[in-house]
Design a protein around this motif. Structure first.
Motif, PDB file in Angstrom:
ATOM      1  N   VAL A 161      34.384  43.796  40.964  1.00 43.65           N
ATOM      2  CA  VAL A 161      33.247  42.586  40.670  1.00 43.65           C
ATOM      3  C   VAL A 161      32.855  41.457  39.470  1.00 43.65           C
ATOM      4  CG1 VAL A 161      30.846  41.457  41.080  1.00 43.65           C
ATOM      5  CG2 VAL A 161      31.302  43.437  42.694  1.00 43.65           C
ATOM      6  N   ILE A 162      33.085  40.394  39.703  1.00 43.45           N
ATOM      7  CA  ILE A 162      33.009  39.671  38.036  1.00 43.45           C
ATOM      8  C   ILE A 162      32.100  40.546  37.270  1.00 43.45           C
ATOM      9  CG2 ILE A 162      33.526  37.574  36.900  1.00 43.45           C
ATOM     10  CD1 ILE A 162      35.735  38.782  37.788  1.00 43.45           C
ATOM     11  N   GLU A 163      31.637  41.082  36.892  1.00 47.36           N
ATOM     12  CA  GLU A 163      29.595  41.092  36.429  1.00 47.36           C
ATOM     13  C   GLU A 163      29.523  40.382  34.793  1.00 47.36           C
ATOM     14  OE1 GLU A 163      30.544  45.480  36.197  1.00 47.36           O
ATOM     15  OE2 GLU A 163      29.189  45.186  37.799  1.00 47.36           O
ATOM     16  N   GLU A 164      30.412  40.237  34.077  1.00 51.31           N
ATOM     17  CA  GLU A 164      29.672  39.044  32.887  1.00 51.31           C
ATOM     18  C   GLU A 164      30.277  37.851  32.997  1.00 51.31           C
ATOM     19  OE1 GLU A 164      32.594  40.333  29.365  1.00 51.31           O
ATOM     20  OE2 GLU A 164      33.135  41.920  31.284  1.00 51.31           O
ATOM     21  N   THR A 165      30.178  36.924  32.321  1.00 48.46           N
ATOM     22  CA  THR A 165      30.371  35.700  31.676  1.00 48.46           C
ATOM     23  C   THR A 165      31.025  35.237  30.639  1.00 48.46           C
ATOM     24  OG1 THR A 165      27.571  35.225  32.832  1.00 48.46           O
ATOM     25  CG2 THR A 165      29.096  33.324  31.178  1.00 48.46           C
ATOM     26  N   TYR A 166      32.171  34.807  31.191  1.00 46.93           N
ATOM     27  CA  TYR A 166      33.843  34.894  29.931  1.00 46.93           C
ATOM     28  C   TYR A 166      33.706  33.838  29.107  1.00 46.93           C
ATOM     29  CZ  TYR A 166      35.473  38.996  32.196  1.00 46.93           C
ATOM     30  OH  TYR A 166      35.556  40.215  33.100  1.00 46.93           O
ATOM     31  N   GLU A 167      33.623  33.940  27.837  1.00 45.40           N
ATOM     32  CA  GLU A 167      33.829  32.654  27.276  1.00 45.40           C
ATOM     33  C   GLU A 167      34.487  31.640  27.323  1.00 45.40           C
ATOM     34  OE1 GLU A 167      33.883  31.084  22.167  1.00 45.40           O
ATOM     35  OE2 GLU A 167      33.520  33.387  22.978  1.00 45.40           O
ATOM     36  N   GLN A 168      35.459  31.803  27.880  1.00 47.23           N
ATOM     37  CA  GLN A 168      37.157  30.829  28.153  1.00 47.23           C
ATOM     38  C   GLN A 168      36.851  31.199  29.550  1.00 47.23           C
ATOM     39  OE1 GLN A 168      38.021  33.207  25.717  1.00 47.23           O
ATOM     40  NE2 GLN A 168      37.405  31.615  23.864  1.00 47.23           N
ATOM     41  N   GLU A 169      36.917  30.376  30.142  1.00 49.29           N
ATOM     42  CA  GLU A 169      36.570  30.463  32.091  1.00 49.29           C
ATOM     43  C   GLU A 169      37.309  31.509  32.612  1.00 49.29           C
ATOM     44  OE1 GLU A 169      37.401  26.748  35.762  1.00 49.29           O
ATOM     45  OE2 GLU A 169      37.959  26.825  33.740  1.00 49.29           O
ATOM     46  N   PRO A 170      37.067  32.433  33.777  1.00 50.61           N
ATOM     47  CA  PRO A 170      38.276  33.304  34.097  1.00 50.61           C
ATOM     48  C   PRO A 170      38.834  32.748  35.081  1.00 50.61           C
ATOM     49  CG  PRO A 170      35.156  33.654  34.460  1.00 50.61           C
ATOM     50  CD  PRO A 170      36.022  32.056  34.278  1.00 50.61           C
ATOM     51  N   ILE A 171      39.688  33.016  35.259  1.00 50.39           N
ATOM     52  CA  ILE A 171      40.691  32.446  36.350  1.00 50.39           C
ATOM     53  C   ILE A 171      41.650  33.550  36.728  1.00 50.39           C
ATOM     54  CG2 ILE A 171      43.040  31.053  36.946  1.00 50.39           C
ATOM     55  CD1 ILE A 171      42.614  28.850  35.263  1.00 50.39           C
TER      56      ILE A 171
END
Length: 555
Positions: A161-171
């Protein structure tokens, strides 16, 4: 069902792969609606599906997701089991969506399959990449709350699960199928379902390929998922989180206990090899014997015992010395004459420059400290594999070496050389009764051939004088495994050269004592193998009981 699980926790956890079985059982019960009670006040899943349809239509109208094709109806025969009355069977595509794809145009957080901690179900090692460094697979857009599922080698369960907000857009990589649950349904419910034995069985039924099995996005989204009411989804996630944390604690305790047990076993075994004299040895053995049934309860502890017995054998501490035995120095004189004649006649090469001896052990009086190259001519294999095999002299590789015997496994001549091929390719024949050892990679492997053989370049061979028991030399090589590893040179694969092989040190016992040692080692190894067999039988019974309990729990 939760009470059944809790009451039998010790049985399940103690079984072989018990904690793995526990984790699978927890997930199986969860997705069958048997882990937490149903609440009649919950909004049924059929109503939840109506709200999902409204959410889906809104996102499509806003251009945030693509309009889906109508999903194929689910036939009764497709449903793997019955679910509670307020649940619904749906296709994965009905309850979640992806976020489309894009080519990175600025710095981004790249999530590849290797970034997934598949034990925890989360991202542990994402990379920050510049757009110009983006691999061609970096395409799938993800957001917090998105579930990613590796469709390549899905048996590895690289699900997260993508659980955090990343500073750079996640791809994410195109190796993942992407599902973002509608209506902020808990992503961890989907995570747990995708990791459950139910979905694993579905994937195994549709995946393609053998070396690198895979499924495609279409197969993933066509899979079925049991959908509980939203409130129950949250209760299931909370209970699974609680029970998985318990499994983590059990696993840590088990690892600590196993480590402590291994250290205790090794300490007591070391007291035998480090004994100062006969009295000290007797006392050390007595301490070991008093707790034998507690100490030797695992395969690794029995293997440690076998290694210690070999070490005692080559130190002269396993059988008593006989003052009437001819000393090894007399045997050495005969060997020297025999070896010198063979080298002079150019049957075998001269011994290499041997490395300096070290005082590893103090040997009994009638033993003689030597290096294996002093008493055995050696045969270095040719580097190139023959180009044809049409004879009956067996071609031997390390796969023929036994795990718990001193002689080569029964040789079925799948590849063999004729006398013409032996001459043409310059291959050296290893005479029967020689001792062969691994000189590449896995050091300490050794075996005796009962018939003449030829070998590949991974095997160094010693021709043994008739007055030496070849089994004793096998013991020496097995005990020297750690020392050999330290002597190895390495480019890509660690290997031992002729000098290193021939420099192995040993205490040479009198001939009669060698045979007494071999007989005693054979007897003790047989007892160890019997102990291991009983251990495996008990483990199988334990596993059968645990499996029966699991079947009862999910029935």
């Amino acid at each position: 069902m939760t009470a059944l699980l809790t009451d039998n926790l010790p049985l399940l956890a103690g079984a072989p792969n018990g904690i793995k079985m526990l984790r699978e059982l927890i997930l199986e019960l969860a997705v069958r609606g048997k882990l937490v009670p149903q609440d009649p006040n919950d909004e049924p899943a059929s109503e939840l599906l109506k709200r999902i349809a409204e959410e889906k239509a809104r996102l499509v109208s806003e251009g945030k997701v693509r309009k889906q094709r109508p999903l194929e109806e689910i036939g009764a025969e497709e449903k793997p089991f019955d679910v509670p009355t307020n649940w619904e069977w749906v296709r994965v595509a009905a309850v979640g969506h992806d976020w489309g794809q894009k080519t990175p145009d600025k710095a981004f957080t790249y999530i590849d399959v290797g970034a997934v901690d598949n034990a925890a179900g989360r991202i542990s090692a994402p990379q920050i990449l510049m757009a110009e460094d983006a691999p061609s697979r970096a395409r799938k857009v993800v957001r917090p709350g998105t579930v990613i599922y590796s469709t390549i080698r899905p048996y590895l369960l690289n699900v997260a699960v993508i659980e955090e907000t990343y500073e750079q857009e996640p791809i994410a990589s195109t190796a993942f199928a992407i599902i973002h649950p509608y209506l902020e349904m808990p992503a961890r419910y989907f995570l747990y379902y995708l990791r459950s034995p139910v979905f694993v069985r579905y994937v195994e039924s549709v995946q393609m390929g053998i070396a690198y099995p895979a499924i495609n996005d279409g197969q993933f989204f066509s899979g079925l998922i049991p959908l509980p009411p939203l409130a129950e989804q949250h209760r299931i996630v909370a209970k699974v989180d609680e029970l998985m944390a318990l499994c983590d604690r059990l696993e840590a305790q088990q690892a600590d206990a196993e480590s402590a047990h291994a250290q205790l076993v090794q300490a007591l075994l070391d007291s035998l090899t480090q004994a100062r004299d006969a009295e000290d040895f007797t006392q050390s053995w007595q301490r070991l014997a008093e707790h034998f049934n507690t100490l030797f309860t695992t395969e690794s502890s029995i293997n440690a015992l076998k290694q210690t017995l070999l070490q005692l054998a080559v130190m002269g501490k396993l059988v008593p010395q006989d003052p009437s035995d001819e000393p090894a120095s007399e045997l050495y004189k005969k060997i020297a004459t025999w070896k010198e004649k063979l080298v002079k006649e150019k049957v075998y090469q001269k011994t290499a420059n041997l490395k300096s001896k070290v005082d590893k052990y103090t040997y009994p009086n009638k033993w003689l400290k030597v290096q294996i190259g002093e008493i055995c001519p050696s045969i270095v294999p040719v580097r190139d594999k023959p180009k044809s095999f049409s004879g009956d002299t067996p071609w031997v590789t390390l796969s023929s070496f036994p795990e718990s015997n001193w002689f080569l496994n029964d040789l079925k001549v799948e590849l063999g050389l004729s006398s013409d091929e032996i001459y043409r390719y310059g291959v050296r024949v290893i005479p029967q009764g020689s001792v062969m050892m691994s000189c590449i990679g896995r050091f300490g492997l050794a075996a005796i051939n009962r018939v003449p053989v030829v070998t590949n370049q991974q095997i160094h061979s010693f021709v043994v004088y008739e007055g030496i028991a070849p089994e004793f030399l096998v013991f020496v090589i097995k005990v020297a495994s750690a020392e050999l590893e330290s002597l190895a040179t390495s480019t890509t694969v660690a290997y031992l050269n002729k000098s290193s092989c021939e420099s192995i040190e040993l205490g040479l016992p009198p001939v009669k004592e060698q045979h007494r040692i071999v007989a005693k080692v054979d007897q003790l190894m047989s007892l160890c193998d019997q102990l291991k067999a009983r251990l495996n039988q008990a483990r199988q019974v334990h596993e059968q009981l645990a499996c029966a309990l699991v079947e009862q729990a999910v029935a």
